[in-house]
Design a protein around this motif. Sequence first.
Motif, PDB file in Angstrom:
ATOM      1  N   ARG A 178       0.798  -1.266   0.106  1.00 32.49           N
ATOM      2  CA  ARG A 178       0.029   0.064   0.073  1.00 32.49           C
ATOM      3  C   ARG A 178       0.792   1.273  -0.087  1.00 32.49           C
ATOM      4  NH1 ARG A 178      -1.562  -3.319   3.486  1.00 32.49           N
ATOM      5  NH2 ARG A 178      -0.814  -1.926   5.268  1.00 32.49           N
ATOM      6  N   ASP A 202       1.289   2.386   3.690  1.00 32.04           N
ATOM      7  CA  ASP A 202       0.362   3.349   3.549  1.00 32.04           C
ATOM      8  C   ASP A 202       1.230   4.620   3.500  1.00 32.04           C
ATOM      9  OD1 ASP A 202      -2.193   1.939   3.474  1.00 32.04           O
ATOM     10  OD2 ASP A 202      -1.560   1.302   5.639  1.00 32.04           O
ATOM     11  N   ARG A 236       2.361   5.132   7.218  1.00 29.28           N
ATOM     12  CA  ARG A 236       1.485   6.392   7.224  1.00 29.28           C
ATOM     13  C   ARG A 236       2.336   7.728   7.054  1.00 29.28           C
ATOM     14  NH1 ARG A 236      -4.145   4.750   8.875  1.00 29.28           N
ATOM     15  NH2 ARG A 236      -4.268   6.952   9.120  1.00 29.28           N
ATOM     16  N   ASP A 263       2.115  13.051   9.047  1.00 25.94           N
ATOM     17  CA  ASP A 263       1.713  11.522   9.070  1.00 25.94           C
ATOM     18  C   ASP A 263       0.483  11.929   8.217  1.00 25.94           C
ATOM     19  OD1 ASP A 263       3.244  10.591  11.081  1.00 25.94           O
ATOM     20  OD2 ASP A 263       2.461  11.167  12.709  1.00 25.94           O
ATOM     21  N   ASP A 303      -3.331  11.108   7.184  1.00 27.83           N
ATOM     22  CA  ASP A 303      -4.675  10.713   7.959  1.00 27.83           C
ATOM     23  C   ASP A 303      -5.481   9.520   7.318  1.00 27.83           C
ATOM     24  OD1 ASP A 303      -6.164  12.137   5.853  1.00 27.83           O
ATOM     25  OD2 ASP A 303      -6.124  13.857   6.978  1.00 27.83           O
ATOM     26  N   ASP A 304      -6.670   9.268   7.925  1.00 32.12           N
ATOM     27  CA  ASP A 304      -7.477   8.300   7.262  1.00 32.12           C
ATOM     28  C   ASP A 304      -7.992   8.635   5.868  1.00 32.12           C
ATOM     29  OD1 ASP A 304      -6.675   6.633   9.515  1.00 32.12           O
ATOM     30  OD2 ASP A 304      -8.882   7.128  10.516  1.00 32.12           O
ATOM     31  N   ALA A 305      -8.269   9.916   5.800  1.00 31.86           N
ATOM     32  CA  ALA A 305      -8.839  10.294   4.195  1.00 31.86           C
ATOM     33  C   ALA A 305      -7.737  10.040   3.203  1.00 31.86           C
ATOM     34  CB  ALA A 305      -9.255  11.693   4.350  1.00 31.86           C
ATOM     35  N   ILE A 361      -5.226   7.826   3.447  1.00 33.37           N
ATOM     36  CA  ILE A 361      -5.124   6.238   3.172  1.00 33.37           C
ATOM     37  C   ILE A 361      -6.170   5.796   2.303  1.00 33.37           C
ATOM     38  CG2 ILE A 361      -5.197   4.208   4.397  1.00 33.37           C
ATOM     39  CD1 ILE A 361      -2.348   5.844   4.839  1.00 33.37           C
ATOM     40  N   ALA A 362      -7.478   6.198   2.678  1.00 36.13           N
ATOM     41  CA  ALA A 362      -8.748   5.831   1.941  1.00 36.13           C
ATOM     42  C   ALA A 362      -8.713   6.231   0.388  1.00 36.13           C
ATOM     43  CB  ALA A 362      -9.842   6.528   2.410  1.00 36.13           C
ATOM     44  N   ARG A 410      -6.147   3.876  -1.498  1.00 30.27           N
ATOM     45  CA  ARG A 410      -6.838   2.607  -1.807  1.00 30.27           C
ATOM     46  C   ARG A 410      -7.826   2.624  -2.882  1.00 30.27           C
ATOM     47  NH1 ARG A 410      -7.112   0.459   4.575  1.00 30.27           N
ATOM     48  NH2 ARG A 410      -4.902   0.344   4.957  1.00 30.27           N
TER      49      ARG A 410
END
Length: 190
Positions: free
Chosen positions: A108, A126, A144, A157, A159-161, A163-164, A167
């Motif tokens: 990833r 990530d 990350r 770092d 964030d989750d957005a 990483i999404a 993907r």
Amino acid sequence: MTTSRPGVTIVPIHGKTPTIHDSAFVAPGCVLIGDVTIGADSSIWYNCVLRADVSRIVIGERSNVQDGSVLHCDPERPGDPDGSPLLIGDDVLIGHMAMIHGCTIEDRGFVGLGAIAMNKAVIGSDAMLAAGAMLTEGKAMAARELWGGRPARKMRDLDDAAIAGMRAGVAHYVENGKAHAAALDGASRA
């Protein structure tokens, strides 16, 4: 695994022949040389060069190498018996015109447009190497993290957005590879 594709130059050397999973897409104009392995549902886009004449290049599943990128590796040397193979994990995104040399990109990982990653560098899971960045020899990015600049340094770092988004990019390239394969197959039958 196949060892030939229409419009793709495949060069065996030193007893090693590139192997391509049957579900992978390799675009016409690509050149694959030597000890190259491409995993399931991965895609290698137009005019890429993957030259594994002195070590190996391994690309996992669902990873993509976008148009015009150059991938290479380095052999073993005195004091470096392992050399610098190029190891790319699963679900990796490599942007257009990237230069990837003898490093490791973990599952990833993301390499931006025109970025450079050098021998023994590591792009963590990530993690993202920004467009135009240069990750110098032996530098390691943790999971990350976003690195940018020349030479690249940690910026922040992810964030989750973010990483999404990476993907979603992987899923897009898997489907787009299938669409291009079908379009090229249809064009060859016309």
